[in-house]
Design a protein around this motif. Structure first.
Motif, PDB file in Angstrom:
ATOM      1  N   CYS A 187      11.218   9.917   3.771  1.00  0.00           N
ATOM      2  CA  CYS A 187      12.183  10.641   2.890  1.00  0.00           C
ATOM      3  C   CYS A 187      12.446   9.537   1.740  1.00  0.00           C
ATOM      4  N   VAL A 188      12.540   8.131   1.928  1.00  0.00           N
ATOM      5  CA  VAL A 188      13.140   7.430   0.515  1.00  0.00           C
ATOM      6  C   VAL A 188      11.747   7.643  -0.352  1.00  0.00           C
ATOM      7  N   ASP A 189      10.701   7.622   0.070  1.00  0.00           N
ATOM      8  CA  ASP A 189       9.324   7.495  -0.685  1.00  0.00           C
ATOM      9  C   ASP A 189       9.138   8.765  -1.265  1.00  0.00           C
ATOM     10  N   LYS A 190       9.965   9.715  -0.876  1.00  0.00           N
ATOM     11  CA  LYS A 190       9.862  11.085  -1.438  1.00  0.00           C
ATOM     12  C   LYS A 190       8.397  11.706  -1.355  1.00  0.00           C
ATOM     13  N   VAL A 191       7.891  11.607  -0.042  1.00  0.00           N
ATOM     14  CA  VAL A 191       6.612  11.941   0.377  1.00  0.00           C
ATOM     15  C   VAL A 191       7.047  13.532   0.944  1.00  0.00           C
ATOM     16  N   SER A 192       6.052  14.428   0.375  1.00  0.00           N
ATOM     17  CA  SER A 192       6.442  15.863   0.987  1.00  0.00           C
ATOM     18  C   SER A 192       6.345  15.939   2.403  1.00  0.00           C
ATOM     19  N   MET A 193       6.949  16.739   2.862  1.00  0.00           N
ATOM     20  CA  MET A 193       6.914  16.904   4.294  1.00  0.00           C
ATOM     21  C   MET A 193       6.147  18.289   4.790  1.00  0.00           C
ATOM     22  N   ASN A 194       5.516  18.081   5.947  1.00  0.00           N
ATOM     23  CA  ASN A 194       4.612  19.097   6.355  1.00  0.00           C
ATOM     24  C   ASN A 194       5.093  19.660   7.819  1.00  0.00           C
ATOM     25  N   GLU A 195       4.492  20.830   8.263  1.00  0.00           N
ATOM     26  CA  GLU A 195       5.150  21.055   9.662  1.00  0.00           C
ATOM     27  C   GLU A 195       4.703  20.093  10.757  1.00  0.00           C
ATOM     28  N   ALA A 196       3.632  19.409  10.560  1.00  0.00           N
ATOM     29  CA  ALA A 196       3.445  18.396  11.660  1.00  0.00           C
ATOM     30  C   ALA A 196       4.278  17.484  11.588  1.00  0.00           C
ATOM     31  N   ALA A 197       4.611  16.712  10.387  1.00  0.00           N
ATOM     32  CA  ALA A 197       5.750  15.843  10.380  1.00  0.00           C
ATOM     33  C   ALA A 197       7.113  16.270  10.888  1.00  0.00           C
ATOM     34  N   VAL A 241       0.823  -1.202   0.009  1.00  0.00           N
ATOM     35  CA  VAL A 241      -0.118  -0.225   0.052  1.00  0.00           C
ATOM     36  C   VAL A 241       0.904   1.270   0.005  1.00  0.00           C
ATOM     37  N   ARG A 242       0.642   2.127  -0.665  1.00  0.00           N
ATOM     38  CA  ARG A 242       1.429   3.306  -0.822  1.00  0.00           C
ATOM     39  C   ARG A 242       1.016   4.385   0.083  1.00  0.00           C
ATOM     40  N   LEU A 243       2.032   4.887   1.041  1.00  0.00           N
ATOM     41  CA  LEU A 243       1.456   5.720   2.116  1.00  0.00           C
ATOM     42  C   LEU A 243       1.864   7.261   1.673  1.00  0.00           C
ATOM     43  N   GLY A 244       1.019   7.941   1.832  1.00  0.00           N
ATOM     44  CA  GLY A 244       0.926   9.448   1.489  1.00  0.00           C
ATOM     45  C   GLY A 244       1.461  10.235   3.004  1.00  0.00           C
ATOM     46  N   GLN A 245       1.191  11.484   2.717  1.00  0.00           N
ATOM     47  CA  GLN A 245       1.638  12.397   3.701  1.00  0.00           C
ATOM     48  C   GLN A 245       0.850  12.234   5.154  1.00  0.00           C
ATOM     49  N   HIS A 246      -0.487  12.127   4.998  1.00  0.00           N
ATOM     50  CA  HIS A 246      -1.386  11.794   6.039  1.00  0.00           C
ATOM     51  C   HIS A 246      -0.952  10.770   6.845  1.00  0.00           C
ATOM     52  N   HIS A 247      -0.829   9.742   6.080  1.00  0.00           N
ATOM     53  CA  HIS A 247      -0.500   8.273   6.763  1.00  0.00           C
ATOM     54  C   HIS A 247       0.753   8.676   7.621  1.00  0.00           C
ATOM     55  N   TYR A 248       1.751   9.083   6.986  1.00  0.00           N
ATOM     56  CA  TYR A 248       3.013   9.256   7.781  1.00  0.00           C
ATOM     57  C   TYR A 248       3.039  10.293   8.850  1.00  0.00           C
ATOM     58  N   LEU A 275      10.621   5.173  19.674  1.00  0.00           N
ATOM     59  CA  LEU A 275      11.838   6.171  18.944  1.00  0.00           C
ATOM     60  C   LEU A 275      12.337   5.367  17.828  1.00  0.00           C
ATOM     61  N   GLN A 276      12.759   4.028  18.048  1.00  0.00           N
ATOM     62  CA  GLN A 276      13.489   3.517  16.971  1.00  0.00           C
ATOM     63  C   GLN A 276      12.440   3.360  15.754  1.00  0.00           C
ATOM     64  N   ARG A 277      11.085   2.940  15.981  1.00  0.00           N
ATOM     65  CA  ARG A 277      10.324   2.913  14.895  1.00  0.00           C
ATOM     66  C   ARG A 277       9.984   4.157  14.039  1.00  0.00           C
ATOM     67  N   GLY A 278       9.902   5.232  15.084  1.00  0.00           N
ATOM     68  CA  GLY A 278       9.336   6.612  14.564  1.00  0.00           C
ATOM     69  C   GLY A 278      10.510   7.010  13.462  1.00  0.00           C
ATOM     70  N   TYR A 279      12.078   6.875  13.999  1.00  0.00           N
ATOM     71  CA  TYR A 279      13.032   7.239  12.903  1.00  0.00           C
ATOM     72  C   TYR A 279      12.867   6.172  11.523  1.00  0.00           C
ATOM     73  N   GLU A 280      12.322   5.090  11.773  1.00  0.00           N
ATOM     74  CA  GLU A 280      12.203   4.165  10.630  1.00  0.00           C
ATOM     75  C   GLU A 280      11.187   4.820   9.762  1.00  0.00           C
ATOM     76  N   VAL A 281      10.221   5.136  10.266  1.00  0.00           N
ATOM     77  CA  VAL A 281       8.814   5.899   9.428  1.00  0.00           C
ATOM     78  C   VAL A 281       9.382   7.042   8.702  1.00  0.00           C
ATOM     79  N   TYR A 282      10.463   7.879   9.508  1.00  0.00           N
ATOM     80  CA  TYR A 282      10.455   9.056   8.832  1.00  0.00           C
ATOM     81  C   TYR A 282      11.621   8.831   7.900  1.00  0.00           C
ATOM     82  N   GLU A 283      12.507   7.877   7.832  1.00  0.00           N
ATOM     83  CA  GLU A 283      13.654   7.317   6.672  1.00  0.00           C
ATOM     84  C   GLU A 283      12.567   6.967   5.571  1.00  0.00           C
ATOM     85  N   ASN A 284      11.754   6.297   5.827  1.00  0.00           N
ATOM     86  CA  ASN A 284      10.941   5.606   4.654  1.00  0.00           C
ATOM     87  C   ASN A 284      10.026   6.977   3.997  1.00  0.00           C
TER      88      ASN A 284
END
Length: 671
Positions: free
Chosen positions: A234-244, A136-143, A223-232
């Motif tokens: 970035c890899v998926d090139k999903v645009s960042m927002n202020e909340a993220a 499933v392709r995750l978008g900005q809201h999911h992340y 914390l570990q999983r949070g950084y993993e989510v953030y890295e993914n």
């Protein structure tokens, strides 16, 4: 009818075909199909239609077809055809929307939102793992939802969505999940929790006061999983927002890494994102907790450069780190920041202020000699109440709790506190901004008519929020209460003119108001040109507020003026205006109105020409006369106090009974 020549260029085709008087074209955008209908008594044969269709298809033009209607097509039939087409289009859109709602991405979004609503970080991570496995392709809201939950758990506290919010704190342990959660149907959940992914029961969160406290194991895992989510992300090139990015900054805060938290804020500028006040919280909190004074004030500088202004939680943190570092200049700076933007401080901030003035460092700083004339000029230029030129005097400070008398005099030190002037230009601009907002929100020319009415019948010395008065106490509208308030204030005004009574027209109509005694009251006010009935669909708040501002007069209302409408007016000038003009009221046992006039001095941190301080404390109180203040003066051997008290619950910071030295103060207080 004989066949006619066709030009197969799209635009020319339309012009050529539709120029025929007995030919109509129906275009279907969804299928890009042109349907041509001949309208005539003489009918085309099936062979003729087929011939035209084959010519169109061989030329490669946009889809078009000729149909043999076998009869004339009346205008009524054309209208009916369009209606059919519209219904078909709506059905297609509806199916498409339903299809989108049933998509894996939509179901994942709903499921994650439900986890956010419950504060269920483990459930959200299980959904995330399942979604990745299923492609499933995750978008900005999911992340963003995932990062919010992971960052909350990483700092140890998760606040479920819509669980209510207490006082805002700087430390992001209790942080808003604004904009991340929406209401959803719990039955519309596609991704189920993977039981194998759940951690053991000793890692389950405990709930306290509506928030979830998580264990150390969950903190580390999140914390570990949070950084993993953030890295993914970035890899998926999903645009960042202020909340993220703020969520990542909070994860950095959980590790005590203020530099990384601050870097997240700096990235926002490069990405064209405007940082919010909450964006700076993690970096500022970390630097202050670590005692990194310069870095903490670098964050504050960055805030101001980007149009973000610190509020009391941020200023409290800056005050704490300044006191810890013993930096008197920074303490002085923050005290004036509190004066200008907060005005009244919370009990926790008041306790910090007490700690500073009781410290040895505070007793050592200050000028022994100063030019009193220059100090007085500075106070006058600032509108009164402060000079802002540094600490005056030396020696130990005395800090006591006190109240201010009806004459504006401190009951402890005898200093007369100042009523700080409102800038006339600021007042005029404020009036214009209120009028502008009202004109945008009121229907038609309603507010313009009111402005003209005020120009004709004004000025007034007082304005009555009649609905607020009439509904006082019992919740039922009682016109006689308005009468009592209007008559009493009428007698107190210098001009003896009736106050302006603002009342919604729905309150003037009805059986109750048709009673002779009430009708006579309405007629009396109308004859005095003192009643304005706001029209249906209007918000009478705009009317009484604007009138009071326009005429710089008293406003009789118990309205706290805290809802969305008043938030639009900002926190700079409006609180100062409200303090100087609002008159609260109550009723005695005999039914007579009792007015609680504006305070005799400005309820704001004040700095006297002698270098002394008076600090008002924000507490729940009914009337201003009950407010507790900190009275902070330089201790002198020949100085004594009178009317000092530390019996209030607000006096808790003064645990060593600094106020026990009661008596009277002599003339040496002039210094």
């Amino acid at each position: 009818m004989a066949p006619f020549a066709l030009n197969f260029h799209t635009q020319l085709l339309l012009r050529s075909l539709t120029s025929k008087p007995n030919l109509r074209a129906l275009y279907q955008p969804s299928t890009k199909t042109l349907t041509f209908c001949f309208i005539q008594t003489k009918q085309l044969t099936s062979i003729q239609c087929s011939s035209l269709n084959s010519q169109l298809q061989t030329k490669g033009t946009p889809s078009a077809s000729f149909r043999d209607r076998r009869g004339s097509l009346k205008p009524k039939d054309i209208s009916s055809s369009y209606e059919v087409c519209e219904r078909v289009e709506k059905k297609k859109k509806k199916k498409k929307t339903k299809k989108n709602k049933d998509s894996p991405e939509a179901k994942l979004k709903n499921a994650l939102d439900m986890c956010s609503k419950r504060g269920d970080v483990m459930g959200a991570l299980s959904l995330y793992d399942s979604a990745r496995l299923e492609g499933v392709r995750l978008g900005q809201h999911h992340y963003t939802v995932l990062l919010y939950l992971c960052s909350s758990a990483a700092v140890g506290v998760v606040r479920p969505a819509k669980s209510g919010s207490g006082a805002r704190t700087l430390n992001a342990l209790v942080s808003s999940n604004e904009g991340l959660s929406e209401s959803m149907d719990t039955n519309d959940r596609h991704f189920e929790l993977d039981g194998n992914a759940e951690l053991n029961s000793d890692m389950n969160p405990t709930q306290k006061d509506g928030i979830l406290l998580v264990s150390e194991d969950v903190k580390r895992y999140a914390l570990q999983r949070g950084y993993e989510v953030y890295e993914n992300m970035c890899v998926d090139k999903v645009s960042m927002n202020e909340a993220a990015l703020t969520a990542v900054a909070r994860m950095a805060m959980s590790m005590g890494d203020g530099d990384m938290a601050f870097e997240m804020v700096r990235q926002m500028k490069d990405l064209g994102i405007s940082p919010k006040l909450r964006s700076y919280g993690p970096a500022l909190s970390t630097f202050c907790d670590n005692g990194e004074l310069d870095k903490a004030f670098a964050v504050e500088k960055h805030m101001l450069e980007h149009g973000v202004y610190p509020e009391e939680p941020e200023l409290e943190a800056l005050l704490r780190v300044s006191i810890g570092a013993g930096n008197s200049d920074k303490v002085y700076y923050v005290l004036h920041k509190l004066r200008s933007s907060v005005r009244k401080v919370s009990p926790t901030t008041a306790s910090l202020i007490v700690d500073w003035f009781k410290s040895k460092q505070a007793s050592r700083i200050g000028k022994r000699k100063w030019d009193k004339r220059l100090i007085m000029e500075a106070i006058e230029n600032n509108g009164g109440g402060w000079y802002g030129q540094g600490w005056l005097g030396k020696g130990k400070w005395e800090v006591v709790h006190t109240t201010i008398g009806k004459d504006g005099v401190c009951k402890c030190c005898g200093v007369h506190l100042t009523t700080i002037d409102l800038d006339p230009i600021e007042t005029e601009n404020f009036s214009k901004s209120v009028a502008s907002l009202a004109l945008m929100r009121e229907k038609g020319s309603n507010f313009l008519k009111f402005q003209k009415w005020l120009d004709y019948y004004g000025p007034f010395e007082a304005v009555v929020d009649a609905a607020n008065v009439g509904l006082f106490g019992q919740g039922r509208f009682m016109p006689h209460k308005i009468k009592a308030v209007a008559n009493e204030i009428h007698q107190r005004l210098p001009s003896k003119k009736f106050p302006l009574i603002i009342l919604h027209n729905k309150r003037i109509k009805g059986d109750k108001m048709d009673e002779p005694i009430n009708r006579a009251l309405i007629d009396k006010w109308n004859n005095a040109n003192a009643l304005y009935a706001t029209p249906s669909g209007s918000n009478d708040d705009w009317y009484w507020l604007y009138a009071a501002i326009k005429f710089k007069c008293l406003l009789i209302t118990n309205d706290e003026m805290r809802d969305h409408l008043f938030q639009l007016l900002g926190n700079d000038f409006f609180p100062k205006w409200k303090e100087r003009h609002q008159v609260r009221f109550s009723f005695s046992d005999t039914g007579s109105p009792v007015f609680h006039m504006p305070p005799p001095c400005s309820v704001v941190i004040q700095e006297s020409e002698e270098g002394h301080w008076h600090v008002p404390i924000e507490t729940e109180l009914n009337y201003e006369s009950e407010r507790r203040w900190l009275c902070i003066t330089r201790a002198k051997l020949d100085m004594v106090r009178k009317d000092c008290s530390t019996t209030s619950k607000d006096s808790k910071p003064l645990q060593k009974a600094e106020c026990a030295r009661s008596a009277t103060r002599n003339a040496s207080a002039k210094e």
